[in-house]
Write a protein that holds these residues in place. Structure first.
Motif, mmCIF file in Angstrom:
data_model
loop_
_atom_site.group_PDB
_atom_site.id
_atom_site.type_symbol
_atom_site.label_atom_id
_atom_site.label_comp_id
_atom_site.label_asym_id
_atom_site.label_seq_id
_atom_site.Cartn_x
_atom_site.Cartn_y
_atom_site.Cartn_z
ATOM 1 N N CYS A 1 18.295 17.565 16.445
ATOM 2 C CA CYS A 1 18.075 19.144 16.139
ATOM 3 C C CYS A 1 19.567 19.941 16.089
ATOM 4 O O CYS A 1 20.470 19.479 17.398
ATOM 5 C CB CYS A 1 17.376 19.674 17.176
ATOM 6 S SG CYS A 1 17.231 21.359 17.255
ATOM 7 N N SER A 2 20.017 20.540 15.317
ATOM 8 C CA SER A 2 21.283 21.583 15.486
ATOM 9 C C SER A 2 21.309 22.286 16.413
ATOM 10 O O SER A 2 22.259 22.381 17.150
ATOM 11 C CB SER A 2 21.304 22.418 14.179
ATOM 12 O OG SER A 2 21.672 21.283 12.932
ATOM 13 N N SER B 1 24.145 22.422 19.423
ATOM 14 C CA SER B 1 25.002 23.538 19.787
ATOM 15 C C SER B 1 24.856 23.882 21.095
ATOM 16 O O SER B 1 25.895 24.159 22.036
ATOM 17 C CB SER B 1 24.300 24.757 18.920
ATOM 18 O OG SER B 1 24.440 24.688 17.734
ATOM 19 N N LEU B 2 23.517 23.631 22.100
ATOM 20 C CA LEU B 2 23.405 23.839 23.370
ATOM 21 C C LEU B 2 24.261 22.858 24.224
ATOM 22 O O LEU B 2 24.799 23.217 25.160
ATOM 23 C CB LEU B 2 22.087 23.827 23.735
ATOM 24 C CG LEU B 2 21.393 24.834 23.137
ATOM 25 C CD1 LEU B 2 19.647 24.776 23.257
ATOM 26 C CD2 LEU B 2 21.723 26.235 23.777
ATOM 27 N N ASP B 3 24.493 21.578 23.561
ATOM 28 C CA ASP B 3 25.408 20.804 23.999
ATOM 29 C C ASP B 3 26.844 21.115 24.358
ATOM 30 O O ASP B 3 27.582 21.004 25.479
ATOM 31 C CB ASP B 3 25.526 19.280 23.346
ATOM 32 C CG ASP B 3 24.388 18.428 23.663
ATOM 33 O OD1 ASP B 3 23.572 18.732 24.507
ATOM 34 O OD2 ASP B 3 24.087 17.538 22.845
ATOM 35 N N VAL C 1 10.701 28.273 6.219
ATOM 36 C CA VAL C 1 10.111 27.240 5.933
ATOM 37 C C VAL C 1 11.257 26.004 6.312
ATOM 38 O O VAL C 1 12.303 25.788 5.922
ATOM 39 C CB VAL C 1 9.970 26.780 4.276
ATOM 40 C CG1 VAL C 1 9.303 25.544 3.988
ATOM 41 C CG2 VAL C 1 8.876 28.136 3.892
ATOM 42 N N ARG C 2 10.838 25.066 7.114
ATOM 43 C CA ARG C 2 11.573 23.990 7.515
ATOM 44 C C ARG C 2 11.117 22.669 6.575
ATOM 45 O O ARG C 2 9.981 22.429 6.412
ATOM 46 C CB ARG C 2 11.058 23.619 8.952
ATOM 47 C CG ARG C 2 11.197 24.785 10.014
ATOM 48 C CD ARG C 2 12.063 24.484 11.179
ATOM 49 N NE ARG C 2 12.100 25.298 12.267
ATOM 50 C CZ ARG C 2 12.668 26.518 12.262
ATOM 51 N NH1 ARG C 2 13.364 26.984 11.245
ATOM 52 N NH2 ARG C 2 12.630 27.398 13.107
ATOM 53 N N THR C 3 12.306 22.090 6.160
ATOM 54 C CA THR C 3 12.272 20.901 5.340
ATOM 55 C C THR C 3 13.253 19.858 6.069
ATOM 56 O O THR C 3 14.527 20.222 6.254
ATOM 57 C CB THR C 3 12.644 21.052 4.110
ATOM 58 O OG1 THR C 3 11.868 22.425 3.500
ATOM 59 C CG2 THR C 3 12.469 20.104 2.919
#
Length: 168
Positions: free
Chosen positions: A26-27, A31-33, A154-156
């Motif tokens: 997951c991006s 990002s949180l890393d 919409v997630r693809t």
């Protein structure tokens, strides 16, 4: 259209929730890393305010020198900030946002707005747009101009999978 767990339409609990349980690539997680703790975001806030010297960033954030030095090194390694030397003897550096760091501005504005509503009794700072009105951050689709909401996404899968779901 079916109602989701929160009572909305758009299938908040849809294909994404029905997948086998495993850590998701997951991006947001990536990002949180890089950014996902208070001292990094507060240092970025200060650079956005025009504060670039280490001691002043430490003073305005309340971070210890060791923690701040560590976070700035990580942000520099990730390409979010860059060091610029301003003194040779002794060597001293200022910290400036890179393009990646400047592109965090809308994220920080969203966090300000959320914090004003949910985290503090009274905001310490008022943000106004240059039109004079109080700033309200809104997310809109650049293509159609409509508001972006949880139910409008919409997630693809990025790898061309036909498996799509509404926001989750």
């Amino acid at each position: 259209m079916e109602k989701n767990e929160e009572g909305g339409t758009g299938g908040g609990r849809s294909v994404m929730a029905d997948q086998p349980v495993a850590v998701r690539p997951c991006s947001l997680a990536a990002s949180l890393d890089i950014l996902g703790e208070r001292w990094s975001l507060l240092a970025i806030r200060e650079m956005g305010y025009g504060v670039h010297r280490f001691a002043r960033i430490a003073g305005f954030t309340g971070a210890s020198r060791d923690i701040l030095a560590d976070r700035l090194r990580k942000l520099e390694a990730a390409g979010v900030v860059e060091r610029r030397q301003y003194s040779e003897h002794p060597p001293r550096y200022e910290y400036h946002l890179t393009e990646a760091g400047r592109e965090l501005h809308p994220v920080l504005l969203s966090l300000f707005q959320w914090g004003d509503k949910w985290a503090v009794a009274e905001p310490a700072l008022t943000l106004r747009h240059d039109c004079g009105q109080l700033l309200e951050v809104d997310h809109v689709c650049h293509h159609c101009g409509r508001s972006v909401t949880r139910d409008s996404i919409v997630r693809t899968a990025a790898h061309g999978s036909r498996d799509a779901s509404r926001s989750g």
